[in-house]
Design a protein around this motif. Structure first.
Motif, mmCIF file in Angstrom:
data_model
loop_
_atom_site.group_PDB
_atom_site.id
_atom_site.type_symbol
_atom_site.label_atom_id
_atom_site.label_comp_id
_atom_site.label_asym_id
_atom_site.label_seq_id
_atom_site.Cartn_x
_atom_site.Cartn_y
_atom_site.Cartn_z
ATOM 1 N N GLU A 150 -11.384 5.759 -4.593
ATOM 2 C CA GLU A 150 -11.079 4.380 -4.976
ATOM 3 C C GLU A 150 -12.429 3.843 -5.456
ATOM 4 O O GLU A 150 -13.294 3.510 -4.639
ATOM 5 C CB GLU A 150 -10.573 3.605 -3.737
ATOM 6 C CG GLU A 150 -9.987 2.253 -4.066
ATOM 7 C CD GLU A 150 -9.599 1.447 -2.819
ATOM 8 O OE1 GLU A 150 -9.773 1.928 -1.681
ATOM 9 O OE2 GLU A 150 -9.152 0.306 -2.994
ATOM 10 N N ILE A 166 -5.498 -1.114 -7.420
ATOM 11 C CA ILE A 166 -5.804 -2.557 -7.465
ATOM 12 C C ILE A 166 -6.661 -2.889 -8.680
ATOM 13 O O ILE A 166 -6.455 -3.910 -9.338
ATOM 14 C CB ILE A 166 -6.507 -2.982 -6.153
ATOM 15 C CG1 ILE A 166 -5.498 -2.904 -5.006
ATOM 16 C CG2 ILE A 166 -7.106 -4.393 -6.270
ATOM 17 C CD1 ILE A 166 -5.966 -3.425 -3.676
ATOM 18 N N SER A 221 6.238 4.036 -6.192
ATOM 19 C CA SER A 221 5.219 3.237 -5.496
ATOM 20 C C SER A 221 3.851 3.846 -5.734
ATOM 21 O O SER A 221 3.740 4.976 -6.246
ATOM 22 C CB SER A 221 5.501 3.236 -3.995
ATOM 23 O OG SER A 221 5.289 4.546 -3.492
ATOM 24 N N GLY A 222 2.844 3.110 -5.323
ATOM 25 C CA GLY A 222 1.477 3.614 -5.420
ATOM 26 C C GLY A 222 1.273 4.804 -4.507
ATOM 27 O O GLY A 222 0.611 5.782 -4.868
ATOM 28 N N GLY A 229 -2.764 4.502 0.259
ATOM 29 C CA GLY A 229 -1.332 4.452 0.520
ATOM 30 C C GLY A 229 -0.979 5.129 1.829
ATOM 31 O O GLY A 229 -1.849 5.595 2.573
ATOM 32 N N ASP A 285 -8.230 6.450 -7.908
ATOM 33 C CA ASP A 285 -7.099 5.632 -7.470
ATOM 34 C C ASP A 285 -7.426 4.178 -7.829
ATOM 35 O O ASP A 285 -8.222 3.519 -7.167
ATOM 36 C CB ASP A 285 -6.902 5.799 -5.952
ATOM 37 C CG ASP A 285 -5.717 4.994 -5.441
ATOM 38 O OD1 ASP A 285 -5.077 4.295 -6.244
ATOM 39 O OD2 ASP A 285 -5.441 5.065 -4.230
HETATM 40 N N1 PMP Z 1 -3.996 3.031 -3.374
HETATM 41 C C1 PMP Z 1 -4.641 1.868 -3.274
HETATM 42 C C2 PMP Z 1 -6.067 1.785 -3.716
HETATM 43 C C3 PMP Z 1 -3.986 0.727 -2.801
HETATM 44 O O1 PMP Z 1 -4.644 -0.423 -2.706
HETATM 45 C C4 PMP Z 1 -2.626 0.835 -2.439
HETATM 46 C C5 PMP Z 1 -1.835 -0.370 -1.946
HETATM 47 N N2 PMP Z 1 -2.481 -1.508 -1.744
HETATM 48 C C6 PMP Z 1 -2.001 2.060 -2.561
HETATM 49 C C7 PMP Z 1 -2.708 3.152 -3.026
HETATM 50 C C8 PMP Z 1 -0.551 2.238 -2.182
HETATM 51 O O2 PMP Z 1 0.272 1.580 -3.064
HETATM 52 P P1 PMP Z 1 1.754 1.124 -2.610
HETATM 53 O O3 PMP Z 1 1.581 0.059 -1.588
HETATM 54 O O4 PMP Z 1 2.422 0.669 -3.865
HETATM 55 O O5 PMP Z 1 2.419 2.340 -2.041
#
Ligand code: PMP
Length: 582
Positions: A288, A323, A201-202, A231, A320
């Protein structure tokens, strides 16, 4: 390679050239170059022809708050509820039936008591191309973009075929497939990062990236910025109080974790000073670059300075791009801003619809995962120390197959690049086409909001866009807007981020525009917006423009640059350049 317009746009935005000089350069450009330059500025600043938040009259409408509901508003809500019940009866029946055993926090996002009867997710039956279908037989144009996952729309044939073929080959998890070799190679090629790791996952990708940073530096603190989301992990979740202290972000989260996080203001020079001053403690800076919750903020200069400081202080810089990666350009925001971080975290799009995260970065840092490479037939061994790493499904062959199919398709659709800056009107690549189509849709809607003095604007970055109620919090008017949009055939995301995909046709986009206008017209007719005098700020008044009414502009019409449009675009340049950085 940077194109001419990218260079000039960056200079204008960073105020490295004077207004006059900017105009001189602008006048010397060909028509195509002029248009590209304007697109580039718009994309980097989010400012469209219709300036966000500026109103043409001294009166602007305000959205009604639920505390101010009158009888006629309640009557409208009552009638709407009855209509909605007939529209999505099966979906509604699922709510009381499954509320208990099925836990989901999203159900209660933005829940407003006065419209509780209207507040529920519809149950989907299927999705195809640009559309989702619910169990009541309704078809919606899907601009939810599945939280940013699908760039080619639902059920993109090349992804479906790849996953079916992978399924037929079974799902062995311990060894490698040829697909994972090819996939990581192509991701490395598209992102420009040396080495690539798949995670589940992210959230995990971000956790791993911060662990690498700590291992590399032997320092503790992770510096990150207010307004970002990285996250679920406690490693990156904290709030900032008025004094700048980090606080645990909610129940179940420990202050001891928050103490390891430095939460800074995004885009603020003072944050750079703090990073410089506390460099000895900082293991990594996590950014981000364009926060999906604050798309209008694109502090390119700040990011460049941050890059310089982190190089100088030997602090790994982590972008990060969960998106923005593969969404605005293959690399993400870093590809648009021309800034290379040490490590990037990606996710969503590269999973091709299946769960994934990616950590991609320079060899120096990525070697901390597997110890680095070694050769057969000599005495070489992994040199680097290794951080703890696992993940049963990180390399799940179904996900890797959908990922590889998506990456191959992106690569294929980048082949026809011509003077590409990811926002070019003439380039045929995937991103130029999708990003400019999104921009045109946003421009038309922002124009409509200004003409009607509606306190709404849409911010965008690539094909990511987000409705923003200016000067107001998430209240009943906004909530009703999204219900009406659904009834007008458009599915949005309750969390706010919306996306266009390559599956959306011009007609779909036209229908989205119409649905937004129709929904807002209903709310205006029913008195959910009221007139409030604007207290014009001195600074703002300089920028107020009087947009001319646009009648039934079709997407294809907007495509052509008429003289008056060009004049308008030119005006954008001569406006006080200070605005571009705001
Ligand atoms: N980083 C960012 C910038 C995100 O937008 C998100 C999820 N929208 C995440 C991390 C976490 O990713 P995940 O939901 O796949 O765990």
């Amino acid at each position: 390679m940077q194109t001419l317009d990218t260079e000039i746009a960056e200079k204008i935005i960073s105020k490295k050239i004077e207004k006059k000089e900017a105009m001189r350069i602008f006048d010397g450009l060909s028509e195509t170059e002029k248009q590209q330059l304007i697109s580039q500025i718009k994309s980097l600043t989010g400012i469209t022809d219709v300036t966000n938040g500026n109103f043409s009259s001294s009166k602007r409408l305000k959205p009604l708050d639920q505390r101010d509901l009158e009888d006629h508003h309640r009557e409208f809500i009552q009638k709407l509820t009855e209509k909605y019940e007939k529209f999505v009866p099966k979906s509604k029946a699922n709510v009381p039936k499954h509320h208990f055993h099925f836990v989901d926090q999203r159900r209660n996002f933005h829940l407003i008591k006065e419209i509780k009867q209207l507040h529920f997710q519809v149950t989907y039956e299927k999705a195809e191309g640009a559309y989702v279908y619910d169990i009541d037989g309704n078809k919606y144009i899907d601009i939810s973009g599945d939280m940013g996952v699908n760039i080619f729309g639902h059920k993109a044939p090349m992804i479906v075929d790849a996953v079916k073929a992978a399924l037929d080959r079974g799902i062995p998890l311990a060894g490698y497939s040829e697909t994972i070799h090819n996939a990581t190679q192509i991701i490395s090629e598209l992102t420009g990062h040396d080495r690539v790791l798949y995670t589940q996952s992210g959230t995990e990708a971000v956790m791993v990236a911060t662990r690498i940073a700590r291992a590399a530096t032997n320092r503790k603190k992770i510096a990150l910025f207010e307004g970002a989301y990285h996250g679920l992990s406690d490693v990156v979740m904290a709030m900032r109080d008025m004094q700048g202290n980090s606080l645990a972000a909610g129940p179940g989260m420990l202050q001891e974790f928050a103490d390891q996080i430095i939460v800074l203001k995004y885009g603020d020079e003072e944050s750079l000073d703090i990073i410089e001053a506390r460099a000895d403690e900082i293991a990594g800076v996590l950014v981000e670059p364009v926060q999906s919750r604050h798309i209008y903020n694109k502090p390119v200069e700040f990011l460049k300075e941050l890059r310089n400081i982190t190089i100088e202080k030997d602090i790994p810089l982590i972008f990060d791009e969960m998106i923005t990666g593969f969404r605005v350009s293959p690399k993400g925001a870093q590809g648009i801003f021309n800034i290379t971080p040490d490590i990037s975290t990606y996710g969503k799009i590269p999973g091709g619809g299946l769960p994934t995260g990616l950590v991609a970065g320079s060899q120096k840092y990525m070697d901390l995962i597997d110890g680095g490479t070694w050769e057969f037939n000599d005495d070489s061994m992994p040199k680097s120390k290794r951080v703890g790493m696992g993940g049963t499904h990180s390399q799940n062959p179904l996900k890797v197959a959908s990922s590889y199919a998506t990456m191959k398709e992106i690569k294929k659709r980048l082949e026809k690049r011509d003077n590409c800056n990811y926002y070019s009107h003439t380039c045929e690549c995937l991103y130029c086409k999708l990003n400019t189509r999104t921009m045109r849709m946003v421009e038309e809607l922002n124009q409509y909001f200004v003409e009607h003095n509606l306190p709404i604007t849409i911010d965008f970055f690539g094909s990511l866009f987000r409705f923003r109620y200016i000067d107001s919090y998430w209240g009943i008017t906004e909530a009703l807007m999204f219900i009406l949009m659904r009834m007008n055939g458009v599915e949005t995301n309750i969390q706010g981020n919306c996306f266009l995909t390559t599956a959306h046709t011009d007609e779909d986009i036209r229908n989205v525009i119409n649905a937004v206008k129709k929904s807002l017209q209903t709310l205006m007719d029913e008195g959910f917006f009221y007139e409030a005098p604007v207290e014009a700020k001195k600074e703002e008044a300089v920028f107020v423009e009087t947009p001319k009414p646009v009648e039934n502009k079709s997407i294809s019409k907007i495509d052509q640059t008429t003289d008056s449009q060009m004049q308008k675009l030119k005006d954008l340049l001569v406006r006080d350049l200070k605005r571009f950085n705001q």
